[in-house]
Write a protein that holds these residues in place. Structure first.
Motif, PDB file in Angstrom:
ATOM      1  N   ASP A  38      -4.540  -5.142  -7.439  1.00  0.00           N
ATOM      2  CA  ASP A  38      -4.970  -6.001  -6.330  1.00  0.00           C
ATOM      3  C   ASP A  38      -3.775  -6.532  -5.553  1.00  0.00           C
ATOM      4  N   SER A  39      -2.718  -6.923  -6.255  1.00  0.00           N
ATOM      5  CA  SER A  39      -1.541  -7.462  -5.573  1.00  0.00           C
ATOM      6  C   SER A  39      -0.868  -6.413  -4.698  1.00  0.00           C
ATOM      7  N   MET A  40      -0.806  -5.181  -5.188  1.00  0.00           N
ATOM      8  CA  MET A  40      -0.186  -4.126  -4.386  1.00  0.00           C
ATOM      9  C   MET A  40      -1.004  -3.815  -3.143  1.00  0.00           C
ATOM     10  N   LEU A  41      -2.323  -3.873  -3.268  1.00  0.00           N
ATOM     11  CA  LEU A  41      -3.165  -3.654  -2.093  1.00  0.00           C
ATOM     12  C   LEU A  41      -2.946  -4.765  -1.062  1.00  0.00           C
ATOM     13  N   ILE A  42      -2.863  -6.004  -1.521  1.00  0.00           N
ATOM     14  CA  ILE A  42      -2.618  -7.115  -0.603  1.00  0.00           C
ATOM     15  C   ILE A  42      -1.251  -6.968   0.069  1.00  0.00           C
ATOM     16  N   GLU A  43      -0.235  -6.623  -0.718  1.00  0.00           N
ATOM     17  CA  GLU A  43       1.103  -6.426  -0.157  1.00  0.00           C
ATOM     18  C   GLU A  43       1.094  -5.338   0.906  1.00  0.00           C
ATOM     19  N   ARG A  44       0.361  -4.273   0.641  1.00  0.00           N
ATOM     20  CA  ARG A  44       0.253  -3.189   1.615  1.00  0.00           C
ATOM     21  C   ARG A  44      -0.440  -3.676   2.891  1.00  0.00           C
ATOM     22  N   ALA A  45      -1.500  -4.454   2.744  1.00  0.00           N
ATOM     23  CA  ALA A  45      -2.203  -4.971   3.922  1.00  0.00           C
ATOM     24  C   ALA A  45      -1.289  -5.835   4.774  1.00  0.00           C
ATOM     25  N   LEU A  46      -0.415  -6.587   4.134  1.00  0.00           N
ATOM     26  CA  LEU A  46       0.455  -7.511   4.868  1.00  0.00           C
ATOM     27  C   LEU A  46       1.634  -6.818   5.534  1.00  0.00           C
ATOM     28  N   THR A  47       1.775  -5.500   5.342  1.00  0.00           N
ATOM     29  CA  THR A  47       2.777  -4.774   6.108  1.00  0.00           C
ATOM     30  C   THR A  47       2.348  -4.607   7.559  1.00  0.00           C
ATOM     31  N   PHE A  48       1.083  -4.877   7.850  1.00  0.00           N
ATOM     32  CA  PHE A  48       0.579  -4.810   9.221  1.00  0.00           C
ATOM     33  C   PHE A  48       0.622  -6.214   9.817  1.00  0.00           C
ATOM     34  N   PRO A  49       1.329  -6.402  10.929  1.00  0.00           N
ATOM     35  CA  PRO A  49       1.500  -7.757  11.485  1.00  0.00           C
ATOM     36  C   PRO A  49       0.201  -8.422  11.917  1.00  0.00           C
ATOM     37  N   SER A  50      -0.847  -7.648  12.106  1.00  0.00           N
ATOM     38  CA  SER A  50      -2.113  -8.231  12.561  1.00  0.00           C
ATOM     39  C   SER A  50      -2.977  -8.736  11.405  1.00  0.00           C
ATOM     40  N   VAL A  51      -2.515  -8.543  10.152  1.00  0.00           N
ATOM     41  CA  VAL A  51      -3.275  -8.982   8.979  1.00  0.00           C
ATOM     42  C   VAL A  51      -2.673 -10.268   8.436  1.00  0.00           C
ATOM     43  N   HIS A  52      -3.509 -11.263   8.226  1.00  0.00           N
ATOM     44  CA  HIS A  52      -3.085 -12.557   7.708  1.00  0.00           C
ATOM     45  C   HIS A  52      -3.840 -12.836   6.403  1.00  0.00           C
ATOM     46  N   LEU A  92      -7.150  -0.805   6.019  1.00  0.00           N
ATOM     47  CA  LEU A  92      -7.709   0.142   6.989  1.00  0.00           C
ATOM     48  C   LEU A  92      -7.838  -0.477   8.368  1.00  0.00           C
ATOM     49  N   LEU A  93      -8.241  -1.745   8.427  1.00  0.00           N
ATOM     50  CA  LEU A  93      -8.351  -2.412   9.723  1.00  0.00           C
ATOM     51  C   LEU A  93      -6.975  -2.718  10.299  1.00  0.00           C
ATOM     52  N   GLY A  94      -6.009  -3.027   9.422  1.00  0.00           N
ATOM     53  CA  GLY A  94      -4.642  -3.239   9.887  1.00  0.00           C
ATOM     54  C   GLY A  94      -4.068  -1.990  10.531  1.00  0.00           C
ATOM     55  N   GLU A  95      -4.374  -0.835   9.960  1.00  0.00           N
ATOM     56  CA  GLU A  95      -3.929   0.432  10.551  1.00  0.00           C
ATOM     57  C   GLU A  95      -4.512   0.637  11.941  1.00  0.00           C
ATOM     58  N   MET A  96      -5.684   0.057  12.181  1.00  0.00           N
ATOM     59  CA  MET A  96      -6.343   0.168  13.482  1.00  0.00           C
ATOM     60  C   MET A  96      -5.856  -0.894  14.460  1.00  0.00           C
ATOM     61  N   GLY A  97      -4.986  -1.797  14.002  1.00  0.00           N
ATOM     62  CA  GLY A  97      -4.481  -2.851  14.865  1.00  0.00           C
ATOM     63  C   GLY A  97      -5.397  -4.048  14.995  1.00  0.00           C
ATOM     64  N   LYS A  98      -6.408  -4.143  14.137  1.00  0.00           N
ATOM     65  CA  LYS A  98      -7.347  -5.259  14.181  1.00  0.00           C
ATOM     66  C   LYS A  98      -6.665  -6.544  13.699  1.00  0.00           C
ATOM     67  N   LYS A  99      -7.027  -7.658  14.325  1.00  0.00           N
ATOM     68  CA  LYS A  99      -6.569  -8.963  13.852  1.00  0.00           C
ATOM     69  C   LYS A  99      -7.503  -9.380  12.721  1.00  0.00           C
ATOM     70  N   VAL A 100      -6.950  -9.478  11.505  1.00  0.00           N
ATOM     71  CA  VAL A 100      -7.748  -9.660  10.294  1.00  0.00           C
ATOM     72  C   VAL A 100      -7.280 -10.908   9.559  1.00  0.00           C
ATOM     73  N   LEU A 101      -8.238 -11.689   9.067  1.00  0.00           N
ATOM     74  CA  LEU A 101      -7.952 -12.787   8.154  1.00  0.00           C
ATOM     75  C   LEU A 101      -8.574 -12.446   6.806  1.00  0.00           C
ATOM     76  N   LEU A 102      -7.737 -12.364   5.777  1.00  0.00           N
ATOM     77  CA  LEU A 102      -8.159 -12.068   4.411  1.00  0.00           C
ATOM     78  C   LEU A 102      -7.998 -13.338   3.588  1.00  0.00           C
ATOM     79  N   VAL A 103      -9.073 -13.808   2.965  1.00  0.00           N
ATOM     80  CA  VAL A 103      -8.998 -15.049   2.192  1.00  0.00           C
ATOM     81  C   VAL A 103      -9.564 -14.827   0.794  1.00  0.00           C
ATOM     82  N   ASP A 104      -9.051 -15.593  -0.173  1.00  0.00           N
ATOM     83  CA  ASP A 104      -9.569 -15.538  -1.536  1.00  0.00           C
ATOM     84  C   ASP A 104      -9.292 -16.869  -2.206  1.00  0.00           C
ATOM     85  N   LYS A 105     -10.231 -17.317  -3.028  1.00  0.00           N
ATOM     86  CA  LYS A 105     -10.066 -18.588  -3.726  1.00  0.00           C
ATOM     87  C   LYS A 105      -9.052 -18.490  -4.855  1.00  0.00           C
ATOM     88  N   ALA A 106      -8.720 -17.276  -5.300  1.00  0.00           N
ATOM     89  CA  ALA A 106      -7.778 -17.076  -6.402  1.00  0.00           C
ATOM     90  C   ALA A 106      -6.346 -17.041  -5.881  1.00  0.00           C
TER      91      ALA A 106
END
Length: 406
Positions: free
Chosen positions: A100-114, A22-36
């Motif tokens: 979960d993997s598909m959601l992450i893949e979708r998020a990474l289609t936005f260049p501002s999401v890392h 959702l934030l990627g759709e808004m053009g926000k610069k986002v860092l998503l992290v997980d220990k897994a």
């Protein structure tokens, strides 16, 4: 080198990954992290009461194409009787490694999401009383990253909640253990249906996931957990064979992987936000899984927080927008929370009167389908005499969406 983001999200499961979309759709610069690492499984109810959130997040079509069954019906058993009806909409029931993997893949289609997997959050970075960033451990090395907002989507035992001192309220200790597993070879129903078994104070469920894969689970009595976990597969099968028709349907069943068990989920709300931080998903709100609301609740919180971020961009003060996020979260989650606690706390062996009433309604599905959507009108005066039936029907009316006949 320090990096700055609009939003840092700790936890990349359903809540965190959907917020990143959702934030990627808004053009926000986002860092998503997980220990897994991903794809990977996690403890989950799996069930989603509808697919609307998945469609809005842009992953529904891909999930459906992966082979998941469309579940269009709901069946409830009590003893040797059951009722079945159509849902108002279909649902799909994916394993979490896939979802979960598909959601992450979708998020990474936005260049501002890392995205940084296998990266742990060690501590928050503060300026006075304000959170301004987080120290991460990546490949054994600490790194400070900074953001306008740090979001904890790191589960019921959230480190971020602990570090911020987010207070719990409406708290109730874990009520019931749950054991579940993935099985192949279960004899299917003619049409895929979510199946709920209410038997001797336990709740059994069958969730049809994919062709020849079903998730079977039981919410059991607290005193049974330790004994069952000593030999979980055999104990589970023995208990599930007591459910209506399942002994025959499980003759060819084979467990995929291991049985998964938990002594119970905590029930609470946590303070939703503070200066520079917010909580979503199980980090902000957790409850017993019996009503299957967890995934939908996580999505809902992500949408509410994303809406707050949008309002801040539109000129509404940060405090006003976040206060509204917290208010709406509690307003929307509290009814389901209270229903879940009442449902679990009322579980026991059914009275003869309740069984007789259920059987009479099961004999006439038209009566049942008219009664469930109008529960408050039909059973309000009888709730004291039929408490478990009242609660079970309320769950079906509000969660599983029976169609109302005209």
């Amino acid at each position: 080198m320090n990096h700055h983001y609009d939003v840092i999200i700790v936890g990349a499961r359903v809540a965190g990954a959907s917020l990143a979309i959702l934030l990627g759709e808004m053009g926000k610069k986002v860092l998503l992290v997980d220990k897994a690492s991903f794809p990977s499984d996690t403890l989950s109810t799996h069930f989603m009461s509808h697919t609307g959130f998945l469609e809005k997040l842009g992953v529904l079509e891909k999930l459906e194409d992966s082979g998941l069954r469309k579940v269009t019906r709901m069946r409830t058993y009590i003893g040797s009787s059951f009722v079945e009806g159509p849902r108002t909409s279909y649902t799909i029931i994916p394993r979490r490694d896939k979802l979960d993997s598909m959601l992450i893949e979708r998020a990474l289609t936005f260049p501002s999401v890392h995205f940084k997997p296998e990266t742990a959050a060690r501590e928050l970075i503060w300026e006075g009383d304000k959170v301004v960033g987080v120290t991460l451990i990546e490949h054994g090395e600490p790194q400070g990253v900074f953001g306008n907002l740090v979001v904890g989507a790191d589960g019921k035992n959230s480190n971020l909640a602990y570090w911020t001192g987010a207070e719990k309220y409406e708290e109730t200790k874990p009520l019931r253990p749950v054991i579940y597993g993935y099985f192949e070879g279960i004899e299917p129903l003619p049409e895929p249906a979510t199946e709920i078994f209410l038997h001797e104070g336990r709740i059994g469920f069958v969730f049809p996931m994919e062709p020849n894969r079903d998730c079977l689970g039981i919410e059991i009595h607290p005193e049974e957990f330790k004994t069952m976990m000593k030999n979980p597969e055999e104990s589970f099968k023995q208990t599930f064979n007591q459910m209506y028709g399942m002994k025959e349907r499980m003759k060819g069943a084979r467990l995929q992987g291991k049985m998964i068990g938990t002594p119970g989920m905590p029930n609470f709300f946590r303070t939703a936000y503070g200066d520079g931080w917010a909580l979503i998903g199980d980090a902000g709100h957790s409850k017993d899984p019996s009503t299957g609301l967890g995934i939908n609740d996580a999505f809902m919180q992500s949408f509410l927080l994303a809406d707050a971020c949008l309002k801040i961009d539109e000129g509404i003060s940060k405090e006003e927008a976040m206060k509204e996020f917290a208010r709406k979260r509690d307003e929307q989650l509290l009814p389901g929370f209270q229903m879940t606690l009442h449902y679990v706390q009322s579980l026991r062996k059914w009275t003869d009167n309740e069984v007789a009433l259920f059987q009479s309604m099961a004999a006439n599905p038209m009566v049942w389908n008219k009664l469930v959507p109008n529960l408050s009108r039909h059973l309000e005066n009888d709730a004291a005499d039929f408490p478990l039936l009242h609660t079970a029907m309320q769950m079906e009316a509000e969660q599983f969406g029976f169609k109302k006949e005209s």
